[in-house]
Design a protein around this motif. Structure first.
Motif, PDB file in Angstrom:
ATOM      1  N   ARG A 208       9.652 -10.671  25.723  1.00 46.80           N
ATOM      2  CA  ARG A 208       8.362 -11.295  25.734  1.00 46.80           C
ATOM      3  C   ARG A 208       8.020 -12.038  25.004  1.00 46.80           C
ATOM      4  NH1 ARG A 208       3.914  -9.193  29.923  1.00 46.80           N
ATOM      5  NH2 ARG A 208       5.529  -9.570  31.422  1.00 46.80           N
ATOM      6  N   ALA A 209       8.220 -13.384  24.371  1.00 43.83           N
ATOM      7  CA  ALA A 209       8.157 -13.827  23.289  1.00 43.83           C
ATOM      8  C   ALA A 209       6.535 -14.699  23.377  1.00 43.83           C
ATOM      9  CB  ALA A 209       8.592 -15.162  23.617  1.00 43.83           C
ATOM     10  N   ASN A 210       6.093 -14.125  21.923  1.00 36.65           N
ATOM     11  CA  ASN A 210       4.869 -14.242  22.023  1.00 36.65           C
ATOM     12  C   ASN A 210       4.170 -15.772  22.253  1.00 36.65           C
ATOM     13  OD1 ASN A 210       3.085 -11.914  20.997  1.00 36.65           O
ATOM     14  ND2 ASN A 210       4.090 -12.349  18.710  1.00 36.65           N
ATOM     15  N   PRO A 211       3.506 -16.187  22.781  1.00 41.75           N
ATOM     16  CA  PRO A 211       3.164 -17.613  23.060  1.00 41.75           C
ATOM     17  C   PRO A 211       3.413 -18.707  21.665  1.00 41.75           C
ATOM     18  CG  PRO A 211       0.586 -16.766  23.343  1.00 41.75           C
ATOM     19  CD  PRO A 211       2.030 -15.077  23.189  1.00 41.75           C
ATOM     20  N   TRP A 212       2.539 -17.924  20.809  1.00 43.24           N
ATOM     21  CA  TRP A 212       2.709 -18.927  19.632  1.00 43.24           C
ATOM     22  C   TRP A 212       4.197 -19.479  19.262  1.00 43.24           C
ATOM     23  CZ3 TRP A 212      -0.489 -14.825  20.241  1.00 43.24           C
ATOM     24  CH2 TRP A 212       0.196 -13.533  19.479  1.00 43.24           C
ATOM     25  N   ASP A 213       5.547 -17.916  19.134  1.00 46.55           N
ATOM     26  CA  ASP A 213       6.829 -18.449  19.036  1.00 46.55           C
ATOM     27  C   ASP A 213       7.257 -19.405  20.076  1.00 46.55           C
ATOM     28  OD1 ASP A 213       6.001 -16.624  17.100  1.00 46.55           O
ATOM     29  OD2 ASP A 213       6.749 -14.885  18.158  1.00 46.55           O
ATOM     30  N   SER A 214       7.015 -19.525  21.123  1.00 45.77           N
ATOM     31  CA  SER A 214       7.197 -20.261  22.130  1.00 45.77           C
ATOM     32  C   SER A 214       6.899 -21.520  22.546  1.00 45.77           C
ATOM     33  CB  SER A 214       8.076 -19.815  22.792  1.00 45.77           C
ATOM     34  OG  SER A 214       7.103 -18.521  23.593  1.00 45.77           O
ATOM     35  N   VAL A 215       5.292 -21.720  23.544  1.00 45.95           N
ATOM     36  CA  VAL A 215       5.209 -22.713  24.272  1.00 45.95           C
ATOM     37  C   VAL A 215       6.195 -24.025  23.781  1.00 45.95           C
ATOM     38  CG1 VAL A 215       3.117 -23.734  25.233  1.00 45.95           C
ATOM     39  CG2 VAL A 215       3.648 -21.056  24.921  1.00 45.95           C
ATOM     40  N   ALA A 216       5.496 -23.821  22.344  1.00 43.96           N
ATOM     41  CA  ALA A 216       5.604 -25.977  21.932  1.00 43.96           C
ATOM     42  C   ALA A 216       7.599 -25.757  22.108  1.00 43.96           C
ATOM     43  CB  ALA A 216       5.043 -25.898  20.176  1.00 43.96           C
ATOM     44  N   GLY A 217       7.335 -24.932  22.194  1.00 46.42           N
ATOM     45  CA  GLY A 217       9.652 -25.396  21.598  1.00 46.42           C
ATOM     46  C   GLY A 217       9.525 -25.529  23.002  1.00 46.42           C
ATOM     47  N   VAL A 218       9.430 -24.936  23.328  1.00 42.16           N
ATOM     48  CA  VAL A 218       9.415 -24.613  25.226  1.00 42.16           C
ATOM     49  C   VAL A 218       9.775 -26.205  25.984  1.00 42.16           C
ATOM     50  CG1 VAL A 218       9.916 -23.672  27.444  1.00 42.16           C
ATOM     51  CG2 VAL A 218       9.655 -22.557  25.923  1.00 42.16           C
ATOM     52  N   PHE A 219       8.652 -26.308  25.754  1.00 44.91           N
ATOM     53  CA  PHE A 219       8.201 -27.469  25.971  1.00 44.91           C
ATOM     54  C   PHE A 219       8.915 -28.608  25.448  1.00 44.91           C
ATOM     55  CE2 PHE A 219       5.003 -31.630  25.863  1.00 44.91           C
ATOM     56  CZ  PHE A 219       5.257 -31.895  26.709  1.00 44.91           C
ATOM     57  N   MET A 220       9.058 -28.675  24.447  1.00 43.55           N
ATOM     58  CA  MET A 220       9.803 -30.018  23.792  1.00 43.55           C
ATOM     59  C   MET A 220      12.191 -29.551  24.280  1.00 43.55           C
ATOM     60  SD  MET A 220       9.340 -29.452  19.757  1.00 43.55           S
ATOM     61  CE  MET A 220       7.389 -29.532  19.681  1.00 43.55           C
ATOM     62  N   VAL A 221      11.957 -28.275  24.278  1.00 40.69           N
ATOM     63  CA  VAL A 221      13.075 -28.470  24.847  1.00 40.69           C
ATOM     64  C   VAL A 221      13.692 -29.455  26.409  1.00 40.69           C
ATOM     65  CG1 VAL A 221      15.025 -26.874  26.169  1.00 40.69           C
ATOM     66  CG2 VAL A 221      14.620 -26.279  23.613  1.00 40.69           C
ATOM     67  N   ARG A 222      12.471 -28.842  27.088  1.00 38.82           N
ATOM     68  CA  ARG A 222      12.029 -29.497  28.696  1.00 38.82           C
ATOM     69  C   ARG A 222      11.892 -31.364  28.383  1.00 38.82           C
ATOM     70  NH1 ARG A 222       8.468 -24.594  31.386  1.00 38.82           N
ATOM     71  NH2 ARG A 222      10.184 -23.305  31.782  1.00 38.82           N
ATOM     72  N   GLN A 223      11.322 -31.828  27.781  1.00 36.55           N
ATOM     73  CA  GLN A 223      10.524 -33.014  27.268  1.00 36.55           C
ATOM     74  C   GLN A 223      12.229 -33.527  27.193  1.00 36.55           C
ATOM     75  OE1 GLN A 223       8.512 -32.863  29.886  1.00 36.55           O
ATOM     76  NE2 GLN A 223       7.164 -34.230  28.690  1.00 36.55           N
ATOM     77  N   ALA A 224      12.867 -32.772  26.466  1.00 39.89           N
ATOM     78  CA  ALA A 224      14.794 -33.646  25.869  1.00 39.89           C
ATOM     79  C   ALA A 224      16.028 -33.468  27.396  1.00 39.89           C
ATOM     80  CB  ALA A 224      14.706 -32.605  24.567  1.00 39.89           C
ATOM     81  N   GLY A 225      15.427 -32.838  28.279  1.00 43.13           N
ATOM     82  CA  GLY A 225      16.232 -33.106  29.449  1.00 43.13           C
ATOM     83  C   GLY A 225      17.150 -30.856  29.458  1.00 43.13           C
ATOM     84  N   GLY A 226      16.694 -30.555  28.839  1.00 41.19           N
ATOM     85  CA  GLY A 226      16.324 -28.826  28.818  1.00 41.19           C
ATOM     86  C   GLY A 226      16.382 -28.243  29.571  1.00 41.19           C
ATOM     87  N   LYS A 227      16.411 -26.714  29.370  1.00 43.43           N
ATOM     88  CA  LYS A 227      16.233 -25.924  30.807  1.00 43.43           C
ATOM     89  C   LYS A 227      15.452 -24.793  29.729  1.00 43.43           C
ATOM     90  CE  LYS A 227      17.910 -23.732  35.379  1.00 43.43           C
ATOM     91  NZ  LYS A 227      18.602 -23.862  35.841  1.00 43.43           N
ATOM     92  N   ALA A 228      14.542 -24.479  30.841  1.00 48.54           N
ATOM     93  CA  ALA A 228      14.447 -22.370  30.051  1.00 48.54           C
ATOM     94  C   ALA A 228      14.047 -21.702  30.994  1.00 48.54           C
ATOM     95  CB  ALA A 228      13.219 -22.830  28.791  1.00 48.54           C
TER      96      ALA A 228
END
Length: 265
Positions: A208-228
Motif C-alpha cells: 500500500r503506497a503512502n499517498p506522498w509516494d504515489s498520488v502526484a505520479g499516478v495522476f501524471m501517468v493517467r493524464q499521459a494515457g497510461g493506467k493504474a
C-alpha cells in the motif's frame, strides 16, 4: 483562471520552491537521521516541506495538507480540498549523492487529484499535470507505445522491509522473466513520471503506497494515457493495496507480474 487551473500553478510553484531548498543542501554533508531501520530523514526534508507548505498557504490557507514529515496529516481526506506533498522522494538516493530524487506536490479535491508537479532538480526535469494533460519541462508527454513484453522495461517500486525480501525477490523474478529488462530507480515519484514520459512501460508493488509516494505520479501517468490499478485490477486510489502502473498496452502483463509477488493466480 478556474480553481483547478490555479491549483496547477500553485502545485508547480510549491514543488519548485521545495526542490530548490533541497537542492541547495544536496551533496553538502547534510546530517542523516533514522526514522526506523529502513527509513531515513534529513533536515533538508523538513526545510523543503516547510517551504512547500508556505507556498501553498499563500493561496489556499485553509486546505488540508498531507505530508510525509513532521506533524502533517498522513491520510487523504475523502471530501474537500487537500495537498499531498513529499519534500524529498528518494531520500536514500539523496543522502548517497545520487541524483534520482524529487519534490512532489499533488492537489486533491474530494479524494481525487486534479493537478500535480514533480520537480527533480538534480536531473534537470520538472513534470507537471493538469486537467488537459501531462508535461515534462513544458512539453506534452505520453506513455510509450510498446506492446511486446519482450521490449518492455519495468521497475519494482516502493520498498520491501527486510522481513519481506522474499516478496522483493519475487517482484524482480516476475519482471526479468516477463519483460525485456528491469530498472530500479529508488524514488517512486520519479519512476511514475518516467512511465508517463515513455521511459518505462510499467512499475509494480504489492504494498500500500503512502499517498506522498504515489498520488502526484499516478495522476501524471493517467493524464499521459497510461493506467493504474490495484492488485485486483481495479482503478487505483490513494488507499489501494498494490500499485500497478503501465502504459496501458501491457497492463495485463504488468498486473500479472504484480500478482506474482504474493503468488496470486
Amino acid at each position: 483562471m478556474s480553481d483547478t487551473e490555479v491549483r496547477a500553478v500553485v502545485a508547480e510553484r510549491a514543488a519548485r520552491a521545495g526542490a530548490a531548498v533541497a537542492n541547495e543542501r544536496f551533496r553538502d554533508g547534510v546530517d542523516v537521521e533514522r526514522k526506523g531501520r529502513d527509513d531515513v530523514v534529513t533536515e533538508a526534508d523538513r526545510a523543503a516541506q516547510r517551504t512547500v507548505i508556505a507556498e501553498i498557504r499563500e493561496s489556499f490557507p485553509d486546505d488540508a495538507v498531507v505530508g510525509e514529515e513532521e506533524d502533517e496529516r498522513k491520510t487523504v481526506p475523502e471530501t474537500g480540498a487537500a495537498w499531498v506533498i513529499d519534500p524529498i522522494d528518494g531520500t536514500h538516493n539523496y543522502v548517497r549523492d545520487i541524483r534520482v530524487w524529487c519534490t512532489a506536490v499533488a492537489a486533491v479535491v474530494d479524494g481525487e487529484p486534479v493537478a500535480a508537479a514533480v520537480v527533480a532538480p538534480a536531473l534537470g526535469d520538472a513534470y507537471t499535470a493538469d486537467a488537459d494533460g501531462a508535461y515534462r519541462n513544458g512539453e506534452r508527454m505520453t506513455v510509450s507505445g510498446v506492446r511486446d513484453p519482450r521490449r518492455g522495461v519495468v521497475d519494482p517500486t516502493l520498498w520491501w522491509d527486510h522481513d519481506s525480501r522474499d516478496e522483493y525477490a519475487r517482484a524482480c523474478e516476475a519482471i526479468v522473466e516477463g519483460f525485456g529488462d528491469m530498472r530500479r530507480l529508488g524514488a517512486a515519484q520519479v519512476v511514475l513520471p518516467t512511465v508517463a514520459a515513455g521511459g518505462l512501460e510499467g512499475t509494480i508493488s504489492n504494498l500500500r503506497a503512502n499517498p506522498w509516494d504515489s498520488v502526484a505520479g499516478v495522476f501524471m501517468v493517467r493524464q499521459a494515457g497510461g493506467k493504474a490499478t490495484d492488485l485486483d485490477g481495479n482503478r487505483w486510489r490513494h488507499d489501494s493495496t498494490g500499485l500497478v502502473v503501465s502504459n496501458g498496452h501491457l497492463h495485463d502483463e504488468v498486473l500479472a507480474a504484480a500478482r506474482a509477488i504474493e503468488e496470486l493466480d
